[in-house]
Scaffold this active site. Sequence first.
Site, short mmCIF file in Angstrom:
data_model
loop_
_atom_site.label_atom_id
_atom_site.label_comp_id
_atom_site.label_asym_id
_atom_site.label_seq_id
_atom_site.Cartn_x
_atom_site.Cartn_y
_atom_site.Cartn_z
N CYS A 75 -9.23 -30.01 58.19
CA CYS A 75 -9.88 -31.05 57.61
C CYS A 75 -11.07 -31.33 58.11
O CYS A 75 -11.14 -31.65 59.17
CB CYS A 75 -8.87 -32.22 57.50
SG CYS A 75 -9.56 -33.58 56.73
N CYS A 187 -15.47 -29.35 52.64
CA CYS A 187 -14.14 -30.32 52.41
C CYS A 187 -13.15 -29.25 52.10
O CYS A 187 -13.45 -28.44 51.08
CB CYS A 187 -14.24 -31.40 51.12
SG CYS A 187 -12.52 -31.97 50.80
N1 DGL Z 1 -9.57 -32.11 53.00
C1 DGL Z 1 -10.42 -33.18 53.72
C2 DGL Z 1 -11.77 -32.48 54.29
O1 DGL Z 1 -11.59 -31.41 54.45
C3 DGL Z 1 -10.69 -34.26 52.86
C4 DGL Z 1 -9.51 -34.86 51.89
C5 DGL Z 1 -9.46 -36.30 51.85
O2 DGL Z 1 -10.64 -36.83 51.75
O3 DGL Z 1 -8.30 -36.73 51.97
O4 DGL Z 1 -12.65 -33.14 54.50
#
Ligand code: DGL
Length: 264
Positions: A75, A187
């Site tokens: 993430c 993201c």
């Molecule tokens: N998947 C996360 C990222 O790469 C963000 C997801 C979320 O905001 O919960 O930033």
Amino acid sequence: MLKNRPIVFFDSGVGGLPYLRLAQERLPSESFIYVCDSKNFPYGTKSAEELCSLILMTNQRIVDCFNPKAVVVACNTASVVALGALREAFDIPFIGVVPAVKPAVEKAGGKRIAVIATQQTTENDYLRALIHDFAPENHVLTIGANFLVDLVENHLFSSTSEERIKKMQLVIDQLRAEEIDTIVLACTHFILLESDFRQALGPLVKIIDSRDGVVRQLIRVLENHSLLVLNKDPVKEMWLTLVKESHKYKLFAEKFDLDYRGGF
Ligand code: DGL
């Protein structure tokens, strides 16, 4: 045995799954556990301070329950906010993800680049530094698009590509208006929208993400710690920090060839 312990990938939700898939392809004998931090979803709308402490708590549970030999912070938001704190708090290796600004310039030859991420990531100094260091002469647009996280997490399998592209329209319009030639999916959730971006933007815009670099770094770290292993029967499981909407997570687990295990 020390080496037989699993490698954990975690994210607020399903965004890290494409990273796990590539890691499994390259390390087929390793055991993997995928954790959706469903209790704290979404990450991108929380303050950095709150998020850091929630992520530390989730990882304490991960370490206590799964005793991993390494953790991939799959993430971007969690990586920019908590990677340093995680490395300080635990004595196992943590591998973070980094917005692929450098590959977008050096490998893809991008000139007009858009980094699409959560608001939390776009506002973070770490991203600013990456752009300063690796794309000083490029036109770089950053787009905070938290609403796309919800689109992936909650509507990916219940929507058509056309419906999703409609919801992505604001972002698509911005990319067109700025004549962007390369987009960086910063993201992890947005990688699951890659084919929708491709469909909306056509074949000429390059779409870049950090999967290859992250998995190569994971392998490097495991090698350096002599932790690579050949399991005969490797584990591939998905767990949640809070059981809710299990039908949705079961579907993702199935698509990514993981055994759904519920909460821990
Ligand atoms: N998947 C996360 C990222 O790469 C963000 C997801 C979320 O905001 O919960 O930033």
